[in-house]
Design an enzyme around this catalytic site. Sequence first.
Site, short mmCIF file in Angstrom:
data_model
loop_
_atom_site.label_atom_id
_atom_site.label_comp_id
_atom_site.label_asym_id
_atom_site.label_seq_id
_atom_site.Cartn_x
_atom_site.Cartn_y
_atom_site.Cartn_z
N LYS A 3 60.67 147.11 34.20
CA LYS A 3 60.30 145.75 33.41
C LYS A 3 59.06 145.29 34.29
CE LYS A 3 62.70 142.03 34.84
NZ LYS A 3 61.89 140.99 35.42
N ASN A 4 59.11 145.12 35.61
CA ASN A 4 58.30 144.43 36.50
C ASN A 4 56.89 145.08 36.50
OD1 ASN A 4 60.00 142.49 36.77
ND2 ASN A 4 60.71 142.81 38.76
N ARG A 43 58.68 133.35 33.39
CA ARG A 43 57.83 132.72 34.32
C ARG A 43 56.52 133.81 34.51
NH1 ARG A 43 59.02 129.52 38.09
NH2 ARG A 43 57.01 130.56 39.57
N CYS A 100 63.35 127.39 38.80
CA CYS A 100 64.58 128.33 38.05
C CYS A 100 65.64 128.31 38.84
CB CYS A 100 63.77 129.65 37.61
SG CYS A 100 63.57 130.71 38.89
N ARG A 105 59.89 128.17 43.09
CA ARG A 105 58.81 129.27 42.43
C ARG A 105 57.66 128.59 42.09
NH1 ARG A 105 61.65 133.86 38.87
NH2 ARG A 105 59.98 135.04 39.86
N ASP A 133 65.44 142.05 44.41
CA ASP A 133 66.01 142.05 43.41
C ASP A 133 67.31 143.29 43.20
OD1 ASP A 133 63.87 140.47 42.19
OD2 ASP A 133 62.99 142.11 41.65
N ILE A 148 63.20 136.02 50.61
CA ILE A 148 61.94 135.53 49.40
C ILE A 148 62.64 134.41 48.77
CG2 ILE A 148 61.13 136.70 47.38
CD1 ILE A 148 60.42 138.24 49.67
N ARG A 163 67.68 140.50 29.80
CA ARG A 163 66.08 140.39 29.86
C ARG A 163 65.69 141.45 30.70
NH1 ARG A 163 65.19 135.72 33.74
NH2 ARG A 163 63.18 136.92 33.62
N1 EPU Z 1 54.99 131.90 46.15
C1 EPU Z 1 54.48 130.85 46.41
N2 EPU Z 1 53.44 130.49 45.78
C2 EPU Z 1 52.83 131.19 44.50
C3 EPU Z 1 53.54 132.51 44.15
C4 EPU Z 1 54.79 132.73 45.12
O1 EPU Z 1 55.01 130.20 47.29
O2 EPU Z 1 52.00 130.90 44.07
C5 EPU Z 1 56.44 132.29 46.75
C6 EPU Z 1 57.51 132.65 45.79
O3 EPU Z 1 58.34 131.22 45.66
C7 EPU Z 1 58.56 133.39 46.61
C8 EPU Z 1 57.73 134.39 47.29
O4 EPU Z 1 56.24 133.54 47.09
O5 EPU Z 1 59.23 132.68 47.65
C9 EPU Z 1 57.45 135.49 46.45
O6 EPU Z 1 57.24 135.58 44.92
P1 EPU Z 1 56.51 136.32 44.14
O7 EPU Z 1 55.35 135.61 43.64
O8 EPU Z 1 56.11 137.75 44.88
O9 EPU Z 1 57.40 136.51 42.93
P2 EPU Z 1 56.89 137.01 41.45
O10 EPU Z 1 55.68 137.82 41.43
O11 EPU Z 1 56.97 135.54 40.61
C10 EPU Z 1 58.21 139.29 41.08
C11 EPU Z 1 59.17 139.93 40.14
C12 EPU Z 1 60.39 139.18 40.75
C13 EPU Z 1 60.80 139.63 42.00
C14 EPU Z 1 59.55 139.01 43.04
C15 EPU Z 1 59.69 139.50 44.47
C16 EPU Z 1 57.96 140.10 38.01
C17 EPU Z 1 58.16 139.77 36.62
N3 EPU Z 1 58.87 139.41 38.88
O12 EPU Z 1 57.99 137.90 40.79
O13 EPU Z 1 61.43 139.93 39.81
O14 EPU Z 1 62.06 139.03 42.52
O15 EPU Z 1 58.30 139.63 42.42
O16 EPU Z 1 59.68 140.89 44.33
O17 EPU Z 1 57.45 141.05 38.53
C18 EPU Z 1 63.69 140.27 38.90
O18 EPU Z 1 63.24 141.14 38.35
O19 EPU Z 1 64.85 139.84 38.73
C19 EPU Z 1 62.51 139.07 39.64
C20 EPU Z 1 62.78 137.92 39.80
#
Ligand code: EPU
Length: 427
Positions: free
Chosen positions: A22-23, A92, A116, A121, A310, A332, A402
């Site tokens: 998925k990711n 998101r 969320c 986030r 995850d 995280i 999802r």
């Molecule tokens: N963060 C910030 N500012 C930003 C972006 C992120 O402070 O602009 C913080 C977040 O709040 C969090 C940390 O940085 O505390 C890491 O978040 P990240 O941005 O890496 O998460 P993401 O890219 O939105 C992806 C996966 C998530 C997975 C995370 C961490 C996808 C679609 N989603 O999210 O997957 O948990 O990386 O590995 O790739 C899931 O599949 O269940 C899922 C939530």
Amino acid sequence: MDRFRIHGGFPLKGSVVAAGSKNSTLPVLAASLLLQGESKFKRVPGLRDVDTMLGLLESLDSSVVRMGDEVQIRVADSGRTSAPYEIVRKMRASVCVLGPLLARRGRAEAALPGGCVLGVRPIDIHLRGLEALGARVSLESGVIKAEAPRGGLQGAEIEMSGPRGSTVLGTANVMMAAVLAAGTTVLRGCAREPEIENLVAFLNSCGALIEGQGTDIIRIEGVSELRANLWTIPPDRIEAGTLLLAGAATRGKVRVEKVLSSELAPLSNQLLKAGVPVQIGEDWVEVDAAETVPQATSLTTGPWPDFPTDLQAQWTAFATQCSGLTEVQESIYPERFLHVAELKRMGASAGCESGRAWVEGPCALQGAPVIASDLRASAALVIGGLVAEGETIVKRIYHLDRGYEGLENKLVDLGAQVLREVDSESP
Ligand code: EPU
């Protein structure tokens, strides 16, 4: 709305094949907005989040054809540039179209995603990165508006890490904006997750010049255009890990095939620490917990190559079957513990507070009605239900849909008694 009816208490046994990730799929599909010609993707998982991303691409004037696990996408140079709130609210990862739209169509709009169940986030790092490339970014009535300067985006040096370290989708988003920017971009503090490596490999196969993937410094030489390509989505390390943990928790013997076993190393190593025998081939991993009493081992989630957030909920469910005190620290998403209260309703001796959960095992879980609150929490409750004596009803499994393709079918193939049924009590 559907629910699962699980009759638990039996060890899982057998082999299943992992679905596409998925990711990895979501950012790669968003990247198709950058490409000239027709992209073709194989091993695309049948998931609600993937449908949402394909719907978003269609709303941005792309033509999408899906046949089984193959998807073809053709994107016009110009067209709409706005990701509507109804779609961003559902997923998101929709914000990932900001970078490609800005690079290809010169402007991009997306509703600002709210908080969320995983917590606040923010996407401040995504926006900071786009601004550093020269975009004018503003927030108007809950909508982010980004506009490239007249001469197009310009390469820049950008710090990508924030208070919680690197960001996976932030790295993807800014990198996708920079591939068509003039000159060189250097991103520091990048996410090193396999999903970023896959996105870079895909973009490079389309003509991008990106290096440093898998390290925290990514260097991008901008190019003037990218050509669409055929790409096969890699296996889903989180789905595979969930199935292995279901096998270990039920004291079963489960092999997951067609995986990249190196991507499962953070989980395999943790299972070995817990005393669960793990066998590892190049493209398969097997757990055999039939003759073992797993021992409690504590862990802290973190960015790759640490233990993935995850899989934290699923590990917590497995920990109910380990002997001793397990402590789980979530670095995280400190609020990602909604599964703990539901596991307690099944009889787990567990608790959580400020970014940390604990489980005192082994716990004799009893089947109960439970409510899924988010994708991975739902998977944890399914593992709880497979372990528990008696019947567990997991409500609101649309969260599972999802991110897990036909999970109940894979579990049934492993000998589980899981039935999907319509939940007439829920709206
Ligand atoms: N963060 C910030 N500012 C930003 C972006 C992120 O402070 O602009 C913080 C977040 O709040 C969090 C940390 O940085 O505390 C890491 O978040 P990240 O941005 O890496 O998460 P993401 O890219 O939105 C992806 C996966 C998530 C997975 C995370 C961490 C996808 C679609 N989603 O999210 O997957 O948990 O990386 O590995 O790739 C899931 O599949 O269940 C899922 C939530």
